[in-house]
Design a protein around this motif. Structure first.
Motif: not given
Length: 913
Positions: A177, A182, A174
């Motif tokens: 990203l 994101h 995560q």
């Protein structure tokens, strides 16, 4: 809502309609308690769909298109967190397409699945328990979507999740990203109007700085597998330093957000534990960013010494460099330096050990008293696997010996017995005539143990026991399989009811085979399962279908031969006509004594038994060529099908596709992928009849077709049963090697074809004379990427040498050809050849080395040439061999690389002695 419900007929019709959104719209407003009656039918439906997906392609697609709607219904009908968990952890959940109402489909979306868990009738306690269950389950290899569902559920229900391996792996992904703008899951909640807006992070640095559990998560980065690969993401640098994990962690340490000392200690501990190179590289990058100061290094001297001793090669060099800087400042204690030297000089890396020897020499020049302290460590370098390191250590010993006392001098001379045979005379000259001489330098070539057939099966109970073992064995021994097949026929013919009783427990454990398709029919497990069905008294229908599929396959593989034989046995067992198999080998290499086969045929004739087609042909394939025609004529008298003489392809020549040369276009004129290779050309005097076993063997890989080698399973050429191939036609090892060569070719590039490990030693036993294609397979095996594959190649080389079937000159020329085409790597095959030389094959390896030197001497800049000459010196000293090698004179005059002339002159000297 509480009174609304639906029946199974309506839901089944919705699922059959395939559109998950229709299921969601119908069920979302109904509480799970009103849907409890649908849970059991949904589970049963999922099992049914899975069974349907194992069938033909038409039934597969119908079942597959209903999966997404079934998963959605299962999640919405779940009452407890445990029930929802069982649906959310289905492997296919996030990999199944979602059919659309108007036609077409779209990929599964984790946002939609998450939304199913956030419905108003799901209370926070239910969501919190489910989030924790999912966090504890999270795998590290299923992609980011499962993590996003879990994290989103936790964020919605304000749950602190356990920092499991799967959770940390997803958390790191995560973070990576963020650089792509994101949308974090809380931002998605705000965008839907469900929650208040939250800050948007544009860099990894700002995202980590805002993480409230950062101090808890960072230590886990060094404990979870594959985190380092995220640290070395090549695309991160394009987005600036604030998006690169190593630089960001170091920057946060500079800010005081993270404890730099603790971060460094955690990084060093990870480097010491080690990991695969691609993952370890990320932690090396983090260590570089932390850039330890001399003070920090001095506080961790013990750890850096351990890294220099036991860390990966790159890590050892880093530790050595930092400690060397510390020594230049006078901050490395003598006892610590001695410990470092003793540790590093036992390593195999030439560069690392050579650098340590140079450092030791510098220290002794600075303080001659250190020679007595370091002499014991220096003696360890005499047993280093590289002759160049041993020679350098001898040079240091010669310079130091005058600084040492008599006792230490004698210890050095005694230790020098460990140097390479090619350096023994040099050791005697440099260290004095008292140098001990080793005894019995040359070991005798080990005699390979004679292989024997397993014992025959004597009872139905023994058959069931050995059959059960065959069912669970990943790579069954070829002769054990033959004994099991023989036992199945013999015992079933003699005691059918007793066999069925013995197999009853197995039949309970293994359900009957319910269908055959293109995939299942090509597996050993399916074939043995069909045979077990008949032995247990069940139907043989599936075996008939599987055999038909194999016979109708457009592209065939040698794998099909043992499978066809098993299905043929299964087909004929119920009739009970054959009392035994014709094709059972009489020797462990798979061969059949012609006299034994003639006796079996006589018994068939006496009992008016017609041979089975594949059983008879397999028996003929196991005969020597000279005996095959007579036995085939004998079999023809029995009226058995296809009992004519078997004609097989033979080796013709080698085809070389040169490195950097374009492939010929295919039949349609399209360009092919360029695949440098050295491969055999096999030819036959006439084409065998189609659908015969010989017809399969005649379809050797096309030497002009690069895909046949670049992709070993191209055109359906499966190789999962490759270990059984050599016993199919044991007098034609070249033919089997030609079929297996794509697998060996692929092994030189990666280690994904480990199934071929057992083939080379088996091929070494096959045949009675040197086989050219077997030598080519051996050359590929010696340069294989996997250590286990190279070990198997060494075993095969030793067996060929012991059986007087090795042609060293041919093997050397083939290795040179692979080297020239950038296929063979000298670091691999020279090490493997060296191992063979040291266990008794020095004379044979010398023949290989001599041919290699002759073939590559015209290219003195070739990487690995000095190591080849060093191996030649070792073999010549161990042999001993005396030979004129004119190419050495020219190599001895070369200026570069620096080792080349030195190694050439050493080999010349040994050959002149």
């Amino acid at each position: 809502m509480d009174n609304e419900t639906m029946d199974w007929t309506e839901l089944r019709a919705l699922i059959a309609g395939r559109v998950p959104q229709n299921v969601i719209e119908r069920l979302a407003g109904i509480s799970a308690s009103q849907l409890r009656h649908l849970r059991a039918p949904l589970k049963a439906l999922l099992k049914e769909l899975r069974r349907e997906m194992s069938q033909d392609s038409g039934r597969y697609m119908v079942a597959h298109d209903q999966l997404a709607a079934t998963f959605v219904a299962g999640i919405l009908c779940s009452g407890t967190p445990r029930e929802a968990y069982s649906w959310l952890t289905q492997r296919r959940l996030l990999h199944t397409t979602w059919p659309l109402d108007g036609g077409g489909s779209t990929n599964s979306d984790y946002h939609r699945i998450l939304a199913l868990l956030l419905l108003g009738h799901r209370d926070p306690a239910w969501q919190q328990e489910l989030a924790v269950r999912l966090a504890e389950w999270l795998p590290t290899n299923r992609g980011l979507a499962p993590w996003l569902i879990t994290y989103g559920l936790a964020a919605w229900s304000e749950t602190d999740l356990p920092a499991t391996d799967g959770f940390i792996r997803g958390w790191v992904s995560q973070g990576s990203l963020i650089r792509y703008q994101h949308q974090e899951i809380r931002e998605w909640f705000a965008a839907q109007g469900w929650r208040a807006p939250v800050p948007h992070h544009t860099t990894l640095r700002s995202w980590l700085r805002a993480e409230p559990r950062l101090a808890e998560f960072v230590p886990r980065l060094f404990e979870v597998d594959d985190i380092g690969s995220e640290f070395t993401d090549p695309y991160a640098a394009r987005f600036g330093a604030d998006n690169e994990w190593p630089k960001v962690l170091a920057a946060l340490a500079d800010e005081g957000v993270l404890d730099r000392g603790a971060l460094l200690d955690q990084c060093l501990a990870k480097l010491l534990r080690g990991d695969r190179p691609g993952n370890l590289r990320g932690f090396v990058a983090l260590h570089d960013q932390l850039a330890p100061t001399p003070e920090q290094t001095a506080d961790r001297v013990g750890m850096y010494i351990r890294l220099a001793a036991d860390g990966a090669g790159t890590v050892g060099k880093i530790a050595q460099k930092l400690l060397k800087t510390l020594d230049s400042q006078g901050r490395l204690e003598p006892d610590a330096f001695e410990e470092l030297c003793s540790a590093v000089l036992t390593r195999s890396e030439t560069t690392l050990v050579s650098a340590q020897l140079a450092w030791m020499d510098k220290v002794v020049r600075r303080d001659t008293a250190q020679s007595a302290v370091l002499a014991g460590a220096l003696s360890m370098a005499f047993s280093h696997p590289t002759a160049a390191v041993q020679e350098r250590a001898l040079g240091l010993a010669a310079r130091w010996i005058g600084l040492l006392g008599p006792e230490m001098q004698e210890q050095l001379r005694d230790a020098a017995i460990m140097v390479d045979a090619s350096l023994q005379s040099e050791a005697a000259r440099l260290l004095g005539t008292g140098t001990a001489q080793p005894e019995n330098l040359a070991l005798e070539l080990p005699v390979p143990a004679v292989r024997t057939m397993p014992e025959a099966i004597e009872s139905p109970t023994e058959l069931a026991e050995r059959f059960a073992a065959a069912l669970v064995t990943r790579q069954i021994d070829p002769m054990e399989l033959e004994r099991v097949l023989e036992g199945a026929v013999v015992q079933h013919h003699a005691e059918r009811d007793a066999v069925a009783a013995a197999f009853a427990p197995l039949a309970t454990r293994y359900p009957a085979q319910n269908d055959a398709n293109r995939w299942s029919a090509t597996t050993m497990a399916h074939a043995l399962g069909c045979l077990m069905d008949v032995l247990a008294g069940r139907s043989s229908r599936v075996a008939l279908d599987a055999r038909t599929l194999l016979l109708e396959e457009l592209f065939t593989s040698v794998d099909h031969i043992p499978l066809r034989r098993i299905h043929e046995i299964t087909k004929h067992l119920p009739s009970g006509t054959a009392p035994f198999l014709l094709a059972t080998p009489t020797t462990a290499d798979g061969a059949i004594d012609p006299a034994v086969l003639a006796g079996r045929l006589d018994q068939f004739q006496a009992e008016s038994v017609t041979p089975w087609a594949d059983d008879l042909e397999q028996a003929l394939l196991r005969l020597p060529d000279a005996a095959r025609a007579d036995i085939a004529g004998h079999a023809r008298m029995l009226g058995g099908p296809r009992s004519e003489t078997v004609i097989l392809p033979v080796f013709s020549d080698f085809h070389t596709q040169a490195f950097g040369v374009d492939e010929l276009p295919d039949a349609t004129g399209h360009r092919r992928i360029s695949t440098p290779r050295v491969v055999p050309v096999m030819k036959t005097s006439s084409e065998p009849e189609e659908c015969t076993l010989a017809g399969i063997l005649a379809q050797t890989p096309d030497p002009l077709e690069p895909q046949a080698y670049y992709w070993p399973t191209w055109n359906g050429r499966s190789n999962t049963l490759i270990g059984l191939w050599p016993s199919i036609t044991p007098h034609h090892p070249d033919l089997i090697a030609a079929h297996a060569l794509p697998t060996f070719f692929k092994q030189a590039d990666d280690d994904s074809s480990a199934t071929a490990i057992t083939v080379l030693p088996s091929l070494a036993w096959a045949g009675s004379s040197p086989a050219p294609v077997v030598h080519l397979a051996l050359a590929y095996g010696l340069t294989a990427a996997g250590p286990a594959s190279r070990t198997a190649a060494v075993d095969a080389l030793l067996a060929l040498a012991a059986l007087d079937k090795l042609d060293p000159s041919l093997l050397g020329r083939l290795l040179a050809a692979l080297w020239h085409e950038h296929i063979a790597r000298p670091g691999r095959f020279l090490k493997a050849l060296g191992e063979a030389a040291r266990v008794g094959a020095a004379t044979h390896v010398w023949g290989v080395v001599r041919a290699l030197i002759t073939a590559v001497a015209a290219n003195p800049a070739l990487k690995g040439l000095p190591d080849l000459l060093s191996l030649g010196s070792e073999c010549a000293a161990l042999g001993p061999v005396r030979s004129d090698l004119p190419e050495l004179a020219e190599l001895a005059l070369q200026a570069k690389p620096a080792r080349l002339p030195k190694e050439a002159r050493r080999l010349q000297e040994i050959l002149r002695q």
